[in-house]
Design a protein around this motif. Structure first.
Motif, PDB file in Angstrom:
ATOM      1  N   SER A  80       0.856  -1.197   0.000  1.00  0.00           N
ATOM      2  CA  SER A  80       0.000   0.000   0.000  1.00  0.00           C
ATOM      3  C   SER A  80       0.881   1.233   0.000  1.00  0.00           C
ATOM      4  CB  SER A  80      -0.900   0.002   1.230  1.00  0.00           C
ATOM      5  OG  SER A  80      -1.844  -1.022   1.103  1.00  0.00           O
ATOM      6  N   VAL A  81       0.735   2.034  -1.043  1.00  0.00           N
ATOM      7  CA  VAL A  81       1.634   3.180  -1.224  1.00  0.00           C
ATOM      8  C   VAL A  81       0.819   4.470  -1.294  1.00  0.00           C
ATOM      9  CG1 VAL A  81       3.505   4.133  -2.621  1.00  0.00           C
ATOM     10  CG2 VAL A  81       3.178   1.658  -2.515  1.00  0.00           C
ATOM     11  N   HIS A 161      -4.252   5.785  -0.076  1.00  0.00           N
ATOM     12  CA  HIS A 161      -3.241   4.874  -0.623  1.00  0.00           C
ATOM     13  C   HIS A 161      -3.801   4.058  -1.797  1.00  0.00           C
ATOM     14  CE1 HIS A 161      -1.467   5.930   3.177  1.00  0.00           C
ATOM     15  NE2 HIS A 161      -0.357   5.293   2.866  1.00  0.00           N
ATOM     16  N   THR A 162      -2.871   3.585  -2.598  1.00  0.00           N
ATOM     17  CA  THR A 162      -3.215   2.563  -3.586  1.00  0.00           C
ATOM     18  C   THR A 162      -2.564   1.270  -3.140  1.00  0.00           C
ATOM     19  OG1 THR A 162      -3.256   4.169  -5.390  1.00  0.00           O
ATOM     20  CG2 THR A 162      -2.974   1.848  -6.001  1.00  0.00           C
ATOM     21  N   THR A 163      -3.331   0.198  -3.156  1.00  0.00           N
ATOM     22  CA  THR A 163      -2.721  -1.107  -2.904  1.00  0.00           C
ATOM     23  C   THR A 163      -2.398  -1.739  -4.253  1.00  0.00           C
ATOM     24  OG1 THR A 163      -3.842  -1.399  -0.798  1.00  0.00           O
ATOM     25  CG2 THR A 163      -3.033  -3.390  -1.870  1.00  0.00           C
ATOM     26  N   PHE A 164      -1.111  -1.909  -4.504  1.00  0.00           N
ATOM     27  CA  PHE A 164      -0.657  -2.562  -5.735  1.00  0.00           C
ATOM     28  C   PHE A 164      -0.479  -4.052  -5.444  1.00  0.00           C
ATOM     29  CE2 PHE A 164       1.014   1.809  -6.065  1.00  0.00           C
ATOM     30  CZ  PHE A 164       0.524   2.175  -7.305  1.00  0.00           C
ATOM     31  N   ILE A 165      -1.032  -4.871  -6.300  1.00  0.00           N
ATOM     32  CA  ILE A 165      -0.864  -6.317  -6.154  1.00  0.00           C
ATOM     33  C   ILE A 165      -0.063  -6.795  -7.364  1.00  0.00           C
ATOM     34  CG2 ILE A 165      -2.027  -8.559  -6.002  1.00  0.00           C
ATOM     35  CD1 ILE A 165      -4.451  -7.022  -4.837  1.00  0.00           C
ATOM     36  N   GLY A 194       6.561   7.331   9.334  1.00  0.00           N
ATOM     37  CA  GLY A 194       6.521   8.462   8.406  1.00  0.00           C
ATOM     38  C   GLY A 194       5.093   8.859   8.076  1.00  0.00           C
ATOM     39  N   ARG A 195       4.925  10.131   7.688  1.00  0.00           N
ATOM     40  CA  ARG A 195       3.594  10.664   7.402  1.00  0.00           C
ATOM     41  C   ARG A 195       2.834   9.890   6.335  1.00  0.00           C
ATOM     42  NH1 ARG A 195       1.511  15.721   8.535  1.00  0.00           N
ATOM     43  NH2 ARG A 195       2.657  16.693  10.211  1.00  0.00           N
ATOM     44  N   GLY A 196       3.572   9.323   5.393  1.00  0.00           N
ATOM     45  CA  GLY A 196       2.900   8.661   4.274  1.00  0.00           C
ATOM     46  C   GLY A 196       2.332   7.294   4.601  1.00  0.00           C
ATOM     47  N   ALA A 197       2.653   6.756   5.782  1.00  0.00           N
ATOM     48  CA  ALA A 197       2.214   5.391   6.107  1.00  0.00           C
ATOM     49  C   ALA A 197       0.728   5.354   6.430  1.00  0.00           C
ATOM     50  CB  ALA A 197       3.012   4.870   7.293  1.00  0.00           C
ATOM     51  N   PRO A 198       0.049   4.252   6.067  1.00  0.00           N
ATOM     52  CA  PRO A 198      -1.370   4.139   6.434  1.00  0.00           C
ATOM     53  C   PRO A 198      -1.565   4.177   7.943  1.00  0.00           C
ATOM     54  CG  PRO A 198      -0.706   2.308   4.996  1.00  0.00           C
ATOM     55  CD  PRO A 198       0.535   3.084   5.319  1.00  0.00           C
TER      56      PRO A 198
END
Ligand SMILES: Cc1cc2nc3c(=O)[nH]c(=O)nc-3n(C[C@H](O)[C@H](O)[C@H](O)COP(=O)(O)O)c2cc1C
Length: 267
Positions: A80-81, A161-165, A194-198
């Protein structure tokens, strides 16, 4: 690959209170924030990784705690990014990502570079050692136990976030060792998310002050009156400042009189 939304639409950030208030925003069903206990989410377990990708000859990557193997046949992993990150842009464009499984003793400055700085204003692979994989993604070699590469099969728009599979197209062990877990990073290494983490906003570090105080109670030795203050730790015995009493090892003893942990009571 399906469209995944515009970068920065859903900045994932905020204090615990904001996280609770935002819990239902954009959800696909009615949600009562009163029913969400953040402490429950904090019990989920994760590892720590660097996820990488490339675009037009540029290389980038960032620390994530969200790599999971989601299927065995065919072997697939997800990550998840955050949509605002450069890594997101690169994965969405190249359709591939690399993963480095971090060693438990990864130096904090390495995590600082990959987890707190953006490749938009800094060349993260300028100094970090890597090899180029099958997919063109850089695969870090330092502080890395294993490397994986995946080609994106599908992606899911999760809001912030987008979860890339992706199908795993190559993987190899670099060296034996213990992988760095999210829990170890926080509890033993004193790391922050970090701020970007879910999961940003769920750390103790950004919790309500009252809750933090509760977790950081002082304890008094009933034998000699010494007070263990978690804010100060016990550096002479190798206990870092910020270590709650509950996390002292069972063989820790009072630095003044040598009494065991069981002789201590909350102040
Ligand atoms: C412990 C930790 C865990 C993180 N987990 C994630 C994650 O799962 N997903 C994510 O998108 N960012 C995560 N981040 C934040 C990114 O690493 C950070 O936003 C990074 O600066 C993005 O860099 P980029 O813009 O070069 O891609 C995490 C950071 C840390 C320190």
């Amino acid at each position: 690959m399906p469209r995944t939304g515009e970068p920065g639409e859903h900045p994932a950030q905020g204090t615990r209170r904001q996280v609770i208030e935002q819990a239902g925003k954009g959800a696909h069903c009615p949600i009562d924030p009163q029913r969400i206990d953040i402490a429950a989410l904090r019990t989920l377990t994760y590892g720590l990784y660097v996820v990488t990708s490339h675009n037009s000859g540029r290389l980038n990557g960032c620390v994530v705690n969200t790599v999971v193997q989601v299927a065995g046949e065919p072997c697939q992993v997800s990550v998840s990014v955050n949509k605002a990150s450069l890594t997101h842009e690169f994965i969405a464009r190249s359709g591939s990502f690399g993963v480095a499984v971090l060693d438990q003793e990864t130096p904090m400055p390495f995590i600082g570079i990959f987890g707190f700085r953006s490749g938009r204003d800094f060349d993260k692979f300028g100094k970090a050692g890597y090899r180029l994989g099958l997919t063109g993604c850089p695969l870090p070699v330092e502080n890395t136990l294993a490397q994986l590469e995946a080609r994106v099969r599908t992606s899911v728009d999760c809001g912030s976030h987008t979860t890339f599979i992706g199908d795993v197209v190559a993987s190899r062990v670099v060296k034996p060792g213990r992988p760095l877990t999210y829990d170890y990073y926080h509890q033993v290494r004193g790391g922050k998310t970090g701020r970007g983490a879910p999961t940003y906003g769920l750390d103790m570090s950004v919790c309500d002050k009252d809750e933090r105080k509760k977790k950081m109670k002082k304890y008094v030795c009933q034998v000699c009156g010494y007070t263990y203050d978690p804010a100060a730790g016990d550096p002479d015995s190798g206990v870092q400042p910020g270590t709650p009493f509950e996390q002292l090892s069972d063989d820790w003893v009072c630095p003044v009189c040598g009494a065991g942990k069981d002789q201590f009571e909350p102040e």
